[in-house]
Design a protein around this motif. Structure first.
Motif, PDB file in Angstrom:
ATOM      1  N   UNK A 101       0.823  -1.202   0.000  1.00 43.74           N
ATOM      2  CA  UNK A 101       0.000   0.000   0.000  1.00 43.74           C
ATOM      3  C   UNK A 101       0.860   1.256   0.000  1.00 43.74           C
ATOM      4  N   UNK A 102       0.290   2.329  -0.495  1.00 42.74           N
ATOM      5  CA  UNK A 102       0.936   3.638  -0.483  1.00 42.74           C
ATOM      6  C   UNK A 102       1.366   3.995   0.941  1.00 42.74           C
ATOM      7  N   UNK A 103       2.597   4.454   1.102  1.00 45.74           N
ATOM      8  CA  UNK A 103       3.101   4.852   2.407  1.00 45.74           C
ATOM      9  C   UNK A 103       3.687   3.717   3.227  1.00 45.74           C
ATOM     10  N   UNK A 104       3.715   2.507   2.666  1.00 42.89           N
ATOM     11  CA  UNK A 104       4.298   1.361   3.379  1.00 42.89           C
ATOM     12  C   UNK A 104       5.796   1.552   3.574  1.00 42.89           C
ATOM     13  N   UNK A 105       6.362   0.778   4.458  1.00 42.32           N
ATOM     14  CA  UNK A 105       7.800   0.824   4.717  1.00 42.32           C
ATOM     15  C   UNK A 105       8.545   0.274   3.505  1.00 42.32           C
ATOM     16  N   UNK A 106       9.408   1.078   2.863  1.00 39.53           N
ATOM     17  CA  UNK A 106      10.164   0.604   1.698  1.00 39.53           C
ATOM     18  C   UNK A 106      10.959  -0.668   1.980  1.00 39.53           C
ATOM     19  N   UNK A 107      11.513  -0.776   3.191  1.00 34.80           N
ATOM     20  CA  UNK A 107      12.290  -1.958   3.555  1.00 34.80           C
ATOM     21  C   UNK A 107      11.415  -3.209   3.552  1.00 34.80           C
ATOM     22  N   UNK A 108      10.165  -3.055   3.933  1.00 34.57           N
ATOM     23  CA  UNK A 108       9.227  -4.178   3.925  1.00 34.57           C
ATOM     24  C   UNK A 108       8.959  -4.654   2.499  1.00 34.57           C
ATOM     25  N   UNK A 109       8.839  -3.698   1.570  1.00 37.32           N
ATOM     26  CA  UNK A 109       8.642  -4.048   0.159  1.00 37.32           C
ATOM     27  C   UNK A 109       9.868  -4.791  -0.374  1.00 37.32           C
ATOM     28  N   UNK A 110      11.051  -4.304  -0.013  1.00 41.71           N
ATOM     29  CA  UNK A 110      12.290  -4.956  -0.446  1.00 41.71           C
ATOM     30  C   UNK A 110      12.364  -6.379   0.099  1.00 41.71           C
ATOM     31  N   UNK A 111      11.979  -6.552   1.358  1.00 42.61           N
ATOM     32  CA  UNK A 111      11.989  -7.878   1.986  1.00 42.61           C
ATOM     33  C   UNK A 111      11.045  -8.829   1.240  1.00 42.61           C
ATOM     34  N   UNK A 112       9.822  -8.371   0.974  1.00 39.60           N
ATOM     35  CA  UNK A 112       8.846  -9.202   0.262  1.00 39.60           C
ATOM     36  C   UNK A 112       9.327  -9.557  -1.140  1.00 39.60           C
ATOM     37  N   UNK A 113       9.929  -8.584  -1.804  1.00 36.10           N
ATOM     38  CA  UNK A 113      10.403  -8.808  -3.187  1.00 36.10           C
ATOM     39  C   UNK A 113      11.488  -9.869  -3.217  1.00 36.10           C
ATOM     40  N   UNK A 114      12.475  -9.729  -2.338  1.00 35.04           N
ATOM     41  CA  UNK A 114      13.573 -10.701  -2.320  1.00 35.04           C
ATOM     42  C   UNK A 114      13.096 -12.078  -1.895  1.00 35.04           C
ATOM     43  N   UNK A 115      12.188 -12.118  -0.927  1.00 38.77           N
ATOM     44  CA  UNK A 115      11.662 -13.407  -0.460  1.00 38.77           C
ATOM     45  C   UNK A 115      10.931 -14.131  -1.587  1.00 38.77           C
ATOM     46  N   UNK A 116      10.098 -13.391  -2.312  1.00 37.70           N
ATOM     47  CA  UNK A 116       9.350 -13.975  -3.424  1.00 37.70           C
ATOM     48  C   UNK A 116      10.282 -14.394  -4.559  1.00 37.70           C
ATOM     49  N   UNK A 117      11.236 -13.536  -4.866  1.00 32.68           N
ATOM     50  CA  UNK A 117      12.185 -13.840  -5.953  1.00 32.68           C
ATOM     51  C   UNK A 117      13.022 -15.072  -5.621  1.00 32.68           C
ATOM     52  N   UNK A 118      13.462 -15.169  -4.372  1.00 38.56           N
ATOM     53  CA  UNK A 118      14.267 -16.317  -3.946  1.00 38.56           C
ATOM     54  C   UNK A 118      13.446 -17.600  -4.008  1.00 38.56           C
ATOM     55  N   UNK A 119      12.190 -17.546  -3.519  1.00 36.54           N
ATOM     56  CA  UNK A 119      11.320 -18.731  -3.513  1.00 36.54           C
ATOM     57  C   UNK A 119      11.008 -19.216  -4.926  1.00 36.54           C
ATOM     58  N   UNK A 120      10.978 -18.254  -5.874  1.00 30.48           N
ATOM     59  CA  UNK A 120      10.637 -18.598  -7.262  1.00 30.48           C
ATOM     60  C   UNK A 120      11.864 -18.695  -8.170  1.00 30.48           C
ATOM     61  N   UNK A 121      13.052 -18.723  -7.540  1.00 33.54           N
ATOM     62  CA  UNK A 121      14.318 -18.935  -8.263  1.00 33.54           C
ATOM     63  C   UNK A 121      14.534 -17.918  -9.384  1.00 33.54           C
TER      64      UNK A 121
END
Length: 317
Positions: A177-197
């Motif tokens: 969502x708008x205004x979310x913690x940028x670090x949280x977005x980065x964490x989710x992105x890397x977690x998803x990318x790692x899980x999906x190789x």
């Protein structure tokens, strides 16, 4: 062969076309400076110094170039004005090669880990999100699995624009969502990318410089959170600069380098400006390599920066 392919005839044509305004401006100024002159003398060198500075090469780099030409003139005793463009090309190319001998033509992703993570920084309006989209396209075109992270959560337009690029290129975009913690977005992105190789992750960040302490803290937090998912992340911190702003781009580079470690530069919008000389100055003055240059609106108009080809294109008649 590297990810973005060898320097082809088509890429050379794109480079020539993209630098046309800068080239025409420099040539016109040099032609006027040497009118009626048969040899390179002090007056020609003084005029040339002014031309390079007003072409946004920068004062420090211009002084280096002029000193090199002065030595050449002193050594050869007589240098005709007809030789000036060739000498300029030789000396600038030599200067840039000394500062950073590695060109990017054969650059490829490291093989010891994946995904390769690029954290992208830069002020708003420099073409940051567009550069990310073009990079994603070229990585995907090279057969790589790409994930994008919309960590510029302070502007709805930034998230929306990145999502449009994701759809256009056909790669997933992780957002909150708008205004979310940028670090949280980065964490989710890397977690998803790692899980999906995934092979490549590119994270967009907020483009603010008005509060350097806030920016530094935010980027540090993003990096720290990334390391919880991938200890080596980010592999690259890329600063995007707008080449059409000339020396302002160089000032931005210095300001960002003061608050975070920059490992590569992308200089955009060179096709619409006569200030392409700034690439020479930034490449010489910054201890950070120029990796990409933007030469147009097309998906493939973002090129790996090759110093020799750049200088050759700029100074060949």
């Amino acid at each position: 062969m590297g990810l973005f392919g060898l320097f082809s005839k088509k890429k050379k044509e794109t480079l020539d076309k993209g630098l046309e305004k800068t080239k025409r401006s420099v040539f016109d100024k040099i032609s006027r400076a040497i009118a009626g002159k048969s040899r390179v003398d002090d007056e020609v060198l003084d005029n040339l110094e002014e031309i390079l500075i007003t072409s946004d090469v920068g004062v420090d780099t211009t002084v280096k170039i002029i000193e090199r030409i002065e030595k050449r003139v002193a050594r050869d005793k007589y240098v005709s004005t007809k030789e000036l463009n060739g000498i300029l090309k030789d000396e600038i190319a030599s200067l840039l090669m000394e500062n950073n001998t590695d060109d990017n033509d054969n650059w490829d992703l490291p093989t010891d880990h994946r995904p390769y993570v690029i954290l992208v920084v830069g002020v708003n309006g420099v073409g940051k999100t567009t550069t990310i989209g073009k990079l994603a396209y070229q990585f995907k075109n090279a057969g790589k699995k790409v994930y994008l992270g919309a960590a510029d959560t302070f502007r709805a337009a930034a998230v929306e624009q990145l999502c449009i690029w994701g759809e256009r290129v056909g790669v997933p975009v992780i957002k909150q969502q708008m205004g979310s913690d940028p670090a949280s977005v980065a964490f989710d992105t890397l977690s998803s990318a790692k899980a999906n190789q995934a092979d490549v992750v590119i994270i967009d960040t907020a483009g603010r410089l008005h509060n350097k302490v806030g920016l530094m803290n935010e980027l540090k937090k993003v990096k720290d959170v990334m390391k919880k998912v991938l200890p080596e992340a980010p592999d690259e911190v890329m600063l995007v600069l707008d080449g059409s702003t000339g020396q302002n781009a160089f000032e931005q580079a210095k300001q960002f380098a003061a608050v975070t470690q920059i490992t590569s530069l992308a200089i955009t919008k060179l096709d619409g400006t006569a200030k392409g000389g700034v690439v020479i100055g930034i490449s010489d003055q910054m201890k950070v390599p120029v990796k990409y240059i933007g030469l147009g609106e097309g998906m493939e108009d973002l090129q790996l920066f090759n110093r020799a080809q750049f200088v050759d294109s700029l100074f060949n008649e």
